[in-house]
Design a protein around this motif. Structure first.
Motif, short mmCIF file in Angstrom:
data_model
loop_
_atom_site.label_atom_id
_atom_site.label_comp_id
_atom_site.label_asym_id
_atom_site.label_seq_id
_atom_site.Cartn_x
_atom_site.Cartn_y
_atom_site.Cartn_z
N CYS A 239 -30.09 94.55 38.44
CA CYS A 239 -31.37 93.88 38.20
C CYS A 239 -31.24 92.38 38.38
CB CYS A 239 -31.85 94.17 36.78
SG CYS A 239 -32.34 95.88 36.46
N MET A 240 -30.15 91.83 37.87
CA MET A 240 -29.96 90.38 37.93
C MET A 240 -29.67 89.90 39.35
SD MET A 240 -27.92 89.79 34.38
CE MET A 240 -28.85 89.90 32.83
N LEU A 241 -28.86 90.65 40.05
CA LEU A 241 -28.54 90.27 41.43
C LEU A 241 -29.78 90.35 42.30
CD1 LEU A 241 -25.06 92.02 41.90
CD2 LEU A 241 -25.56 89.66 41.20
N PHE A 242 -30.62 91.33 42.06
CA PHE A 242 -31.84 91.50 42.86
C PHE A 242 -32.80 90.34 42.62
CE2 PHE A 242 -36.18 93.08 43.47
CZ PHE A 242 -36.09 93.58 44.76
N GLU A 243 -32.86 89.86 41.37
CA GLU A 243 -33.80 88.78 41.04
C GLU A 243 -33.27 87.40 41.39
OE1 GLU A 243 -36.89 89.06 40.11
OE2 GLU A 243 -36.85 91.26 39.95
N ILE B 37 -15.93 95.10 37.72
CA ILE B 37 -17.10 95.65 38.40
C ILE B 37 -17.93 94.51 39.01
CG2 ILE B 37 -19.32 96.82 38.08
CD1 ILE B 37 -17.94 98.54 35.93
N ALA B 38 -18.19 93.48 38.20
CA ALA B 38 -19.01 92.36 38.66
C ALA B 38 -18.37 91.65 39.85
CB ALA B 38 -19.24 91.38 37.51
N ARG B 39 -17.04 91.49 39.80
CA ARG B 39 -16.36 90.78 40.89
C ARG B 39 -16.48 91.52 42.22
NH1 ARG B 39 -15.92 85.85 40.70
NH2 ARG B 39 -17.67 86.50 41.98
N LYS B 40 -16.50 92.85 42.16
CA LYS B 40 -16.65 93.64 43.38
C LYS B 40 -18.08 93.59 43.92
CE LYS B 40 -13.00 96.99 42.32
NZ LYS B 40 -12.71 98.42 41.98
N GLU B 41 -19.04 93.35 43.03
CA GLU B 41 -20.44 93.43 43.43
C GLU B 41 -21.04 92.10 43.86
OE1 GLU B 41 -22.07 96.14 43.84
OE2 GLU B 41 -20.61 97.51 42.97
N ILE C 105 -23.45 84.95 36.50
CA ILE C 105 -23.48 86.02 35.50
C ILE C 105 -22.70 85.57 34.28
CG2 ILE C 105 -22.87 88.41 34.98
CD1 ILE C 105 -25.07 88.16 37.06
N LEU C 106 -23.33 85.64 33.11
CA LEU C 106 -22.67 85.27 31.85
C LEU C 106 -22.39 86.53 31.04
CD1 LEU C 106 -21.77 83.33 29.58
CD2 LEU C 106 -24.17 83.16 28.89
N GLY D 191 -21.98 102.57 33.43
CA GLY D 191 -23.30 102.88 33.96
C GLY D 191 -24.35 101.90 33.48
N SER D 192 -24.32 101.59 32.19
CA SER D 192 -25.28 100.65 31.61
C SER D 192 -25.12 99.27 32.22
CB SER D 192 -25.08 100.60 30.09
OG SER D 192 -25.97 99.69 29.50
N PHE D 193 -23.87 98.85 32.40
CA PHE D 193 -23.61 97.51 32.94
C PHE D 193 -24.09 97.40 34.39
CE2 PHE D 193 -20.84 94.60 35.34
CZ PHE D 193 -21.09 93.44 34.64
N ARG D 194 -23.79 98.38 35.18
CA ARG D 194 -24.20 98.33 36.59
C ARG D 194 -25.72 98.23 36.72
NH1 ARG D 194 -19.64 102.00 37.57
NH2 ARG D 194 -18.19 100.95 39.01
N GLU D 195 -26.43 99.00 35.91
CA GLU D 195 -27.89 98.96 35.98
C GLU D 195 -28.41 97.56 35.69
OE1 GLU D 195 -31.73 101.41 34.16
OE2 GLU D 195 -29.86 101.28 32.99
N GLN D 196 -27.88 96.94 34.64
CA GLN D 196 -28.36 95.60 34.28
C GLN D 196 -27.90 94.56 35.31
OE1 GLN D 196 -27.21 94.28 30.35
NE2 GLN D 196 -28.75 92.67 30.29
N LEU D 197 -26.69 94.68 35.79
CA LEU D 197 -26.17 93.74 36.78
C LEU D 197 -27.00 93.77 38.06
CD1 LEU D 197 -23.93 91.77 37.75
CD2 LEU D 197 -22.66 93.79 38.54
#
Length: 626
Positions: free
Chosen positions: A129-133, A155-159, A138-139, A121-127
């Motif tokens: 934000c980054m994709l939106f900006e 998760i990141a690869r799917k998003e 992603i590091l 949950g924490s990772f998705r929220e931060q990810l």
């Protein structure tokens, strides 16, 4: 040219530590919140790295997630902090540098610290934000727990289709803390879809280069390396890193020769380090092939099986078993203790168990006592190990010492907090929970240290875990028991119970579990003792009937002790029918009481066995009627 294309065709220079520079400016607070409160200082750090020659700069968002920001009461500022960080980094980069959104690992040693669901949950929220900006990649950096990194990479690869840089951190060169080799871990990350796989933090350039020597060039991904400036020194309450930029220049060449295409710096590095890297590797063509140097695997010495006696969980799985706790003395005289140990040995107990400074009060080291009773009295000691008093270094050293002494029975417990003991101002360590300790002991049984390095030999520990049935919700307690089995517990030792009905309830709630359970029985010695246990000792509750029985004989110490023994025998009658293991706890070093109860258990189990044989001999098979 996008970041992924650039990495396929050239060597890129990353930036260095953000926190190191911010700290050097006299800023000592949540670095990620500086994106909101001191944006100019953050911008100046980015600009310094750009001017030093960095092609790729990372956002000041390493700990800008819900879990870590909650330490500062900033958990509701995740979006604001990440958005500000990305805008600042883009301002510094302009159109000349790549900006990668940094997300740091949350777990360290303990898997219990943060659940995988909370991490997701924490990772998705931060990810998001980054994709939106709109970052360039992603590091993912400083992940010691490979399960955590694998989860977030997937998760990141799917998003997103943006480049994903996945970097592990190691305690020892070439191996993760769970024993996975660096080469295998990076291959797995590549197969999960990471575009760049590599290592950062913890190690300086020397050991990072050494680690990469055993890593082949990836088939599709590329390698990265972000070493620390050096190993840190501790001076005046601070961690201090050496800052020889010339050494970093030579080290960058070594990392390049091992195939790294993205080279930056981590803790302790400054723009001077990055300038040295840029001077050495910019303009070079990526390495297309390399010779992999693999260390020969250490031969695992066999366990000393010729001298192996059955473990307690093996004994309890086959026959009735009695173990007795005889706490090490609080004072230095040991004569009575040794007499008690010998008396228990003569009574035929399967093990004498030794608490680890129970109730947070210092006693003679249980390892020292265990070694003596093993060597001089041929007693099988069961040593309790509390997480409270030792950090990771101390815990592993302690366990290695037990192995060396031939002591293989251990009970892994979290331990009572220091506040309840003789030194309430002492520090409780708790690097690990009991769950983690169980898992790491089982890792030692595979010959792998807590850091992931080979020990050269497997240990042979049988691991007991604590079970507290004295709770309102027994099913929840059983759930913890089941969880401890998944972490590797071989058997369980319960807190003392003081009710026949409770013993039956525990049996019904745990009869589906294969792991043996030793039911705790602690004889009472007085009404005062009963009231103390009931009202002040965590995890122990007495029934009103038992407390009243002890109150009725409170005027006569001899009668009180006899009543306590009688109550214990009543509990034993039921426990011996339902469980193979009974755990007697000696009160106040009165070993005569536990010797008497041990003899009683032997007699009860003998009579039960005789009844069983008699019943079997007198049972007529239905087939005889045919």
């Amino acid at each position: 040219m996008n970041l992924k294309e650039a990495l396929q065709s050239q060597i890129l220079v990353g930036d260095g530590a953000l926190g190191t520079l911010l700290y050097s400016y006299g800023i000592d607070q949540c670095f990620e919140d500086l994106n909101r409160t001191h944006p100019t200082e953050v911008l100046n750090v980015h600009k310094a790295y750009v001017e030093a020659g960095a092609d790729v700069i990372q956002t000041n968002t390493y700990g800008a997630n819900y879990v870590k920001l909650s330490r500062y009461g900033l958990e509701d500022k995740v979006k604001e902090i990440n958005a500000a960080a990305i805008k600042i980094a883009k301002q510094a980069a302009k159109d000349h540098n790549y900006v990668v959104g940094t997300i740091g690992g949350i777990r360290a040693i303990s898997k219990q610290a943060v659940s995988l669901e909370e991490i997701k949950g924490s990772f998705r929220e931060q990810l998001y934000c980054m994709l939106f900006e709109g970052v360039d990649g992603i590091l993912l950096e400083t992940f010691y727990d490979f399960e955590e990194l694998s989860t977030v990479v997937q998760i990141a690869r799917k998003e997103t289709k943006l480049p994903i840089i996945a970097q592990v951190s190691m305690h020892e060169p070439g191996v993760l803390q769970d024993g996975t080799s660096l080469a295998d871990a990076l291959t797995a990350l590549e197969n999960m879809g990471a575009d760049v796989v590599g290592i950062n933090c913890r190690l300086g350039p020397y050991h990072m280069t050494q680690a990469l020597e055993g890593v082949p060039l990836p088939k599709k991904a590329v390698l990265s390396a972000y070493p620390n400036a050096s190993l840190p020194a501790y001076q005046d309450g601070r961690l201090v890193y050496k800052t020889d930029a010339n050494y970093f220049k030579a080290s960058a060449r070594s990392l390049y020769e091992e195939g790294a295409r993205l080279i930056g710096g981590c803790c302790g590095t400054t723009p001077e380090h990055i300038a040295a890297i840029a001077e050495e590797v910019k303009g070079k063509q990526p390495i297309q092939q390399k010779v992999v140097h693999q260390e020969p695997a250490e031969v695992q010495a066999p366990n000393e099986s010729g001298d192996h006696k059955p473990h307690l969980h093996e004994i309890a799985a086959e026959r009735p078993s009695v173990i007795v706790e005889l706490d090490p003395p609080k004072k230095l005289k040991t004569d009575r203790y040794m007499k008690g140990a010998q008396a228990l040995r003569d009574a035929g107990v399967d093990s004498v168990t030794l608490a680890d400074n129970s109730l947070a009060s210092p006693r003679i080291s249980n390892t020292a006592i265990a070694s003596i009773i093993k060597q001089q009295y041929d007693i099988n000691p069961l040593v309790h190990i509390a997480c409270r008093d030792r950090n990771l270094i101390g815990l592993q050293s302690h366990l290695m010492g037990l192995h060396t002494l031939g002591i293989t029975e251990v009970l892994a417990i979290t331990g009572d907090p220091t506040k309840i003991g003789d030194f309430p101002g002492a520090t409780s360590v708790y690097d690990l929970s009991s769950f983690d300790l169980i898992q790491y002991i089982k890792q030692l049984n595979k010959g792998i240290s807590f850091s992931g390095k080979s020990l050269g030999m497997n240990t042979n520990f049988s691991v007991a875990a604590a079970f507290n049935p004295n709770v309102r919700n027994l099913n929840r307690a059983v759930g913890r028991l089941e969880k401890k089995i998944t972490y590797g517990a071989d058997y369980f030792i319960s807190q003392p119970v003081y009710s026949v009905e409770q013993i039956k309830e525990v049996y019904e709630a745990t009869k589906h579990i294969d792991a043996p359970i030793y039911i705790g029985i602690m004889p009472l010695t007085s009404s005062r003792n009963a009231e103390f246990l009931h009202n002040e000792v965590p995890g122990i509750k007495l029934s009103d009937d038992i407390r009243q029985c002890m109150e009725n004989v409170s005027h006569d110490p001899a009668l009180a002790q006899a009543e306590g023994i009688a109550i214990a025998k009543t509990l034993i009658d039921t426990a011996a029918e339902l469980f193979n293991g009974i755990y007697l706890i000696t009160p106040f070093l009165r070993y005569e009481i536990t010797v008497e109860l041990t003899n009683y258990i032997k007699e009860v189990t003998k009579q039960r066995a005789e009844r069983t044989v008699h019943h079997e001999n007198n049972t007529i098979s239905p087939a005889s009627f045919k």
